[in-house]
Design an enzyme around this catalytic site. Sequence first.
Site, PDB file in Angstrom:
ATOM      1  N   SER A   1       0.793  -1.228   0.000  1.00 15.09           N
ATOM      2  CA  SER A   1       0.000   0.000   0.000  1.00 15.09           C
ATOM      3  C   SER A   1       0.828   1.282   0.000  1.00 15.09           C
ATOM      4  O   SER A   1       0.351   2.312  -0.447  1.00 15.09           O
ATOM      5  CB  SER A   1      -0.941   0.000   1.197  1.00 15.09           C
ATOM      6  OG  SER A   1      -0.212  -0.003   2.395  1.00 15.09           O
TER       7      SER A   1
ATOM      8  N   HIS B   1      -5.441  -4.532  -1.470  1.00 13.13           N
ATOM      9  CA  HIS B   1      -5.344  -3.419  -2.422  1.00 13.13           C
ATOM     10  C   HIS B   1      -5.345  -3.902  -3.873  1.00 13.13           C
ATOM     11  O   HIS B   1      -5.250  -3.091  -4.791  1.00 13.13           O
ATOM     12  CB  HIS B   1      -4.071  -2.591  -2.172  1.00 13.13           C
ATOM     13  CG  HIS B   1      -4.203  -1.624  -1.032  1.00 13.13           C
ATOM     14  ND1 HIS B   1      -4.852  -0.420  -1.155  1.00 13.13           N
ATOM     15  CD2 HIS B   1      -3.784  -1.695   0.248  1.00 13.13           C
ATOM     16  CE1 HIS B   1      -4.821   0.223   0.009  1.00 13.13           C
ATOM     17  NE2 HIS B   1      -4.173  -0.534   0.874  1.00 13.13           N
TER      18      HIS B   1
ATOM     19  N   LYS C   1     -12.453  -2.082   0.232  1.00 12.76           N
ATOM     20  CA  LYS C   1     -11.648  -1.218  -0.638  1.00 12.76           C
ATOM     21  C   LYS C   1     -12.246  -1.276  -2.046  1.00 12.76           C
ATOM     22  O   LYS C   1     -13.355  -0.807  -2.244  1.00 12.76           O
ATOM     23  CB  LYS C   1     -10.185  -1.639  -0.593  1.00 12.76           C
ATOM     24  CG  LYS C   1      -9.539  -1.287   0.755  1.00 12.76           C
ATOM     25  CD  LYS C   1      -8.059  -1.568   0.834  1.00 12.76           C
ATOM     26  CE  LYS C   1      -7.523  -1.029   2.158  1.00 12.76           C
ATOM     27  NZ  LYS C   1      -6.707  -2.000   2.887  1.00 12.76           N
TER      28      LYS C   1
HETATM   29  C1  LIG Z   1      -6.596  -2.370   4.324  1.00 11.04           C
HETATM   30  C2  LIG Z   1      -5.902  -3.647   4.536  1.00 11.04           C
HETATM   31  C3  LIG Z   1      -6.325  -4.526   5.531  1.00 11.04           C
HETATM   32  C4  LIG Z   1      -7.444  -4.198   6.480  1.00 11.04           C
HETATM   33  O1  LIG Z   1      -8.683  -4.384   5.860  1.00 11.04           O
HETATM   34  P1  LIG Z   1     -10.010  -4.082   6.695  1.00 11.04           P
HETATM   35  O2  LIG Z   1     -11.046  -4.895   6.018  1.00 11.04           O
HETATM   36  O3  LIG Z   1     -10.239  -2.624   6.619  1.00 11.04           O
HETATM   37  O4  LIG Z   1      -9.739  -4.556   8.086  1.00 11.04           O
HETATM   38  C5  LIG Z   1      -5.675  -5.747   5.645  1.00 11.04           C
HETATM   39  N1  LIG Z   1      -4.631  -6.057   4.848  1.00 11.04           N
HETATM   40  C6  LIG Z   1      -4.190  -5.224   3.898  1.00 11.04           C
HETATM   41  C7  LIG Z   1      -3.045  -5.634   3.030  1.00 11.04           C
HETATM   42  C8  LIG Z   1      -4.806  -3.991   3.716  1.00 11.04           C
HETATM   43  O5  LIG Z   1      -4.365  -3.162   2.769  1.00 11.04           O
END
Ligand SMILES: *Cc1c(COP(=O)(O)O)cnc(C)c1O
Length: 416
Positions: A201, A229, A270
């Site tokens: 990210s 992501h 996301k």
């Molecule tokens: C955003 C993210 C998470 C967390 O996801 P949530 O559903 O908001 O808890 C976990 N792992 C990665 C790689 C992320 O980018």
Amino acid sequence: MTSATSTYPFNARTDDILAGLEKGGQYKHLQMLTGPMGPTVMLRDASGESREVICMCSNNYLGLANHPEVVEAGIEGLKKYGAGTASVRFICGTFDCHETLETTIARYMGTQSSYTFVSCWNANEAIFATLGESGDLIISDELNHASIIDGIRLAAVIKKGLHKGVYKHNDLDDLRKKLEAARANPDVTGQIWVVTDGVFSMEGDIADLPALRKLCDEFDAMIIVDDSHGHGVMGATGRGTHEHFNMCPGAPNFDASLGEVDLFTGTLGKGLGGGAGGFIAGRKRATELIVQRGRPTLFSNALPCTVACSANKAIEIVLREPERVKALRDITTYARTEIKNAGFEVIDSPTAICPIIVGETSTAIAMSKKLLELGVFVIGFGYPVVPEGEARLRLQLSAAHTTEHVDQVVDALKKL
Ligand SMILES: *Cc1c(COP(=O)(O)O)cnc(C)c1O
């Protein structure tokens, strides 16, 4: 006068920490949105007024967060199932909308099965601590997401004798050394796991899954990919980094000779835009053990039905409209080109994350402040989130952004 609470060590200590954060410019001031997530958002300013700004920092990659069909599916779910599940999954908290969603996720991911959580954070809390055992070794990329790091730490506490290791970011030579050492270590008697983000990210770069698969096969190691992501972003039909590398069964380009990823975790909050939630996807045997023994779903409420219904609709839209994935790719390419033409340094990658390197942390913070004044909502990341001297503005594109939005962003950047 002394009150009972004035002697708590917690009080002075916490005040110190908060003051230190403020002084170091690391204190986070929460920005208040007063309307839905979209390519532009309504942001409340100090005077209490809301104004429209271009949002370049959300994970709303496909523009599904406020898609009318996704919203409608949530409302229908709310009406049909009510608000609360009022139970964990194994007692009376499993509704047929969970079954539908988990079938859809498995089809989307090209896996045998899937199981949902209220977040991907929870999925990562479950996967290592449940599937790992004493004598196993979990090796993690050094830039993996915080939920992976904490999930592995938790696993090592719960399963005594479970070993953990870290390899240099995307460095397969270093990983090979760690795997060779593991095979020579008499304490590593069980399964070896290699864990990586699909898309990282902060850099926006990706894990080389075919090369990882080959290396892991040499050592009989299993691969877990958290592609939070990557979902909705990577691959022609947006299934993720495995599709990008032709490793997604069920996707048009699947090449069985490359092998497969053993297990995935991912988020529904996301690119998949269903609101929130997370999942584990892979072989039935793995998800079955999670259902039986995964503490975050044994002892915590199920994903709310309204969210499950929205998420299911969002994934259906991704599968139905691959042109959204293409639109995201096109607008990202346009943005990268325009930002470079304006004289900024952008990290290249096939993802929708465009980090603009600006150097000092204070510069990044000052730039994001100024951009907000100019109507562009971007976050600056500095040390310790990224290495010192590599502070950045992280721009994230969305299929909902138009070239006009990007032009306005670039104009604002030029004014800095
Ligand atoms: C955003 C993210 C998470 C967390 O996801 P949530 O559903 O908001 O808890 C976990 N792992 C990665 C790689 C992320 O980018």
